[in-house]
Enzyme design. Structure first.
Site, PDB file in Angstrom:
ATOM      1  CG  ASP A 199       0.582  10.443   9.528  1.00  0.00           C
ATOM      2  OD1 ASP A 199      -0.517  10.875   9.136  1.00  0.00           O
ATOM      3  OD2 ASP A 199       0.854   9.260   9.711  1.00  0.00           O
ATOM      4  CG  ASP A 215       3.496   5.947  10.241  1.00  0.00           C
ATOM      5  OD1 ASP A 215       3.023   6.468   9.807  1.00  0.00           O
ATOM      6  OD2 ASP A 215       3.004   4.622  10.708  1.00  0.00           O
ATOM      7  CG  ASP A 238       3.195   9.697   6.173  1.00  0.00           C
ATOM      8  OD1 ASP A 238       1.929  10.336   5.727  1.00  0.00           O
ATOM      9  OD2 ASP A 238       3.320   9.063   7.054  1.00  0.00           O
TER      10      ASP A 238
END
Length: 645
Positions: free
Chosen positions: A345, A539, A543
């Site tokens: 990400d 994080d 996600d």
């Protein structure tokens, strides 16, 4: 090994310290009596060698200190229907040795087994030191300010919003917001970082940190069982229950292997006896073949495998925790060695996630009025963009309106009702989905855009920019050096922004404009490709689905998002993406050493088993094949703790 043990009290510590000294007393008594008996036999001490009952009694008393605990464990195992264990094998072998008058060897087997076990326990203690230190982070009492005075109570009884006080050198018992202007904290127990971290007023201090320079006061932000430390301890406690395939294999192997060995030991005695019946030229001596069977039994004890393989994975978990990485189990240490694709990400993972406002442009309202409405809509959001926007508005001393209702849409933004008017705040996709028209030039802008619409009409936008983390470039390079052939960046930002960041980081493959579902679909497709083992690193709460779907989900700075922690398999406690490469190196080192233990232990045992059955190995060689090999395997496992990653 049980990770769930509570930290030792002072009384427990004294007891365990005394127990460590007592563990050497029994082997010392047996050793002195064994050597004395062998010396008396060698020198021909008449009363000793002429009266067999005295010799037998002497060695029997030499046997008791080290042999009785093993026999007791064997009986306990049989009572609980665990018939085939190392204690049973050792007991049968030693009783048999007494029966054929191999008295010194019977004592020697148990003596060296006892010494070996003591040394193995010491090695295990060393392996658990990091975990024990982490478990020792719990604080029994804390000072809470109530009615203007300090009261010492259990952290579990402190409520959110109360003020607690931590003196220099003391550990923070609960997560809280610092009231002082600033403070210096040792964060090594949580992050593995050796350099103290300065935390300024208004920022969060986590349970487990140590105040290093002065007395600190905090406003408690989370209850005890929801603190960062409590969540870490829960992860550590659960880690031992998740076994690697090699550990599960060894358990099954030992259950089958031990009864097979017992049958083979019986056959070592029985087959020559049968042969002697049909072949008169075959000289069969029962005691000789029984001795070979006893050697066979002692050699066959699977403790080298049963002890060293789980210890190897546990040492790997300990080494990782020392480096600020938490594996939720040995199985993930194993899977991470297969990773050949890493998907990151962007925001908060490869970048700091600390945005700053670069541009404010309003078309229909005063800039301050637009910012006030946008901040009101985003005030309760945990998204980094929302936090940055609200912080900027507060720093500009702009009054923030109060929202009557807020609807947050993951991956888009928020729709709020403020003063009876509908305020849309989010990315351009949100405006499109709500059929709000906006100037075409916004699609060409670079940077992260938060747009605003009031009652269905476009108002203006704010552009924010993020910064790349200091070690993100190194993280990508390190993965490439480890042979990871595909590194991908996934983000909800526009393709142009994502491509720009990917180029700066040296990432060849990047995808922007992705909603959480799009990321999940991408990872699902990648994971299903033949030969692909995918690690996703993220994080945030958005996600969580992707972390759960990947082969190995890695939560970056996972102390922040409960959902990320729950879904991830590995938690990197720092904000350093380079620790992923460290996690892979630890996993590979663990896998290599565990494989060495399995091959080495089985190889040496098979060789000495063959020699024992053929009559070329004594009980002393059998002791080495059992205790010696187990100790070598344990010491090999300890290399995981000693290596630098």
């Amino acid at each position: 090994m049980d990770l769930t043990n509570q930290p030792m009290s002072s009384k427990q510590h004294v007891h365990d310290h005394a127990h460590k000294h007592q563990s050497f007393i029994a082997p010392a008594i047996s050793f002195i009596m064994l050597i004395s008996g062998m010396v008396m036999s060698h020198l021909g001490f008449v009363p000793f060698i002429s009266k067999r009952w005295l010799e037998f009694t002497w060695y029997l008393f030499a046997f008791f200190p080290v042999g009785l605990p093993v026999i007791k464990n064997a009986i306990s195992g049989i009572a609980s229907r665990d018939y085939f264990n190392e204690f049973t094998l050792m007991s049968i072998a030693c009783v048999g040795a007494f029966c054929i008058w191999e008295l010194p060897e019977a004592v020697g087997v148990m003596l060296f087994y006892s010494v070996g076990e003591t040394l193995q326990h010491k090695a295990v203690d060393r392996a658990t030191r990091n975990i024990s230190a982490l478990l020792g982070c719990r604080v029994e009492k804390t000072r809470v300010i109530r009615y203007g005075i300090c009261v010492d109570i259990s952290p579990q009884d402190v409520r959110t919003g109360e003020t607690i006080e931590i003196h220099p050198g003391e550990r923070v018992p609960l997560d809280g917001i610092i009231i002082n202007d600033k403070g210096l904290f040792d964060t090594s127990a949580l992050t593995g970082e050796s350099i103290p971290r300065e935390i300024t007023k208004g920022n969060e201090v986590l349970a487990g940190m140590i105040s290093t320079d002065k007395t600190i006061r905090l406003t408690v932000s989370r209850e005890y069982d929801k603190s960062a430390l409590a969540r870490i301890l829960e992860l550590v406690n659960d880690a031992s229950s998740r076994k690697a395939h090699a550990e599960l294999f060894i358990r099954k192997f030992a259950r089958i292997y031990t009864p097979v060995v017992l049958i083979l030991a019986v056959l070592v005695v029985a087959i020559p006896a049968v042969i002697s019946i049909f072949d008169n030229n075959f000289d069969y001596v029962f005691s000789e073949w029984l001795y070979r069977a006893l050697v066979f039994l002692v050699i066959s004890c699977p403790c080298a495998l049963v002890i060293s393989v789980p210890l190897g994975y546990f040492a790997g978990i300990g080494a990782a925790s020392r480096n600020g990485i938490l594996f939720k189990g040995g199985n993930y240490l194993e899977v991470i060695t297969k990773i050949n694709t890493v998907a990151f990400d962007k925001t908060g993972t490869l970048t700091t996630g600390k945005f700053s406002v670069r541009t404010v442009r309003s078309e229909t309202l005063d800039n301050g009025e637009m910012l006030s409405l946008m901040a009101a809509a985003e005030a309760d959001s945990s998204h980094p963009l929302a936090k940055a926007l609200v912080e900027y508005v507060l720093n500009q001393n702009i009054h923030i309106h109060k929202a009557e209702s807020v609807e947050e849409r993951a991956g888009y933004g928020t729709i709020a009702v403020i003063g009876g008017e509908t305020v849309i705040t989010g990315n351009l996709r949100l405006l499109k989905s709500e059929k709000v028209s906006y100037p075409d030039e916004l699609d060409q802008l670079t940077g992260t855009i938060i747009a605003c619409a009031l009652n269905g009409k476009y108002c203006g936008y704010v552009i924010l920019e993020d910064t790349i983390k200091p070690d993100s470039v190194d993280a990508v390079k390190n993965l490439s050096n480890l042979g990871i052939d595909r590194v991908i960046m996934l983000s909800g930002d526009k393709n142009e922004i994502v491509a720009e960041y990917a180029k700066r980081l040296g990432i060849q493959e990047s995808y922007g404009g992705l909603l959480p579902k799009d990321k999940a679909d991408f990872i699902e497709k990648t994971v299903s490709a033949p030969g692909r083992y995918v690690a996703f690193v993220g994080d945030g709460i958005n996600d969580a689905p992707v972390l759960a779907m990947s082969n190995v989900g890695v939560a970056m700075g996972g102390l922040g998002s409960d959902a990320a922690i729950e879904s991830a398999d590995v938690v990197i406690q720092t904000d350093q993406p380079s620790r992923l490469a460290t996690a892979i190196r630890i996993g590979r080192a663990t896998h290599k050493i565990v494989t060495e233990n399995i091959i080495g232990a089985i190889g040496i045992k098979v060789m000495i088993l063959a020699l024992g059955a053929a009559g070329y190995a004594t009980l002393w060689a059998a002791v080495f094949a059992d205790v010696g090999v187990a100790l070598l395997a344990v010491l090999n496992s300890m290399r995981i703790m000693w290596k630098r990653y």
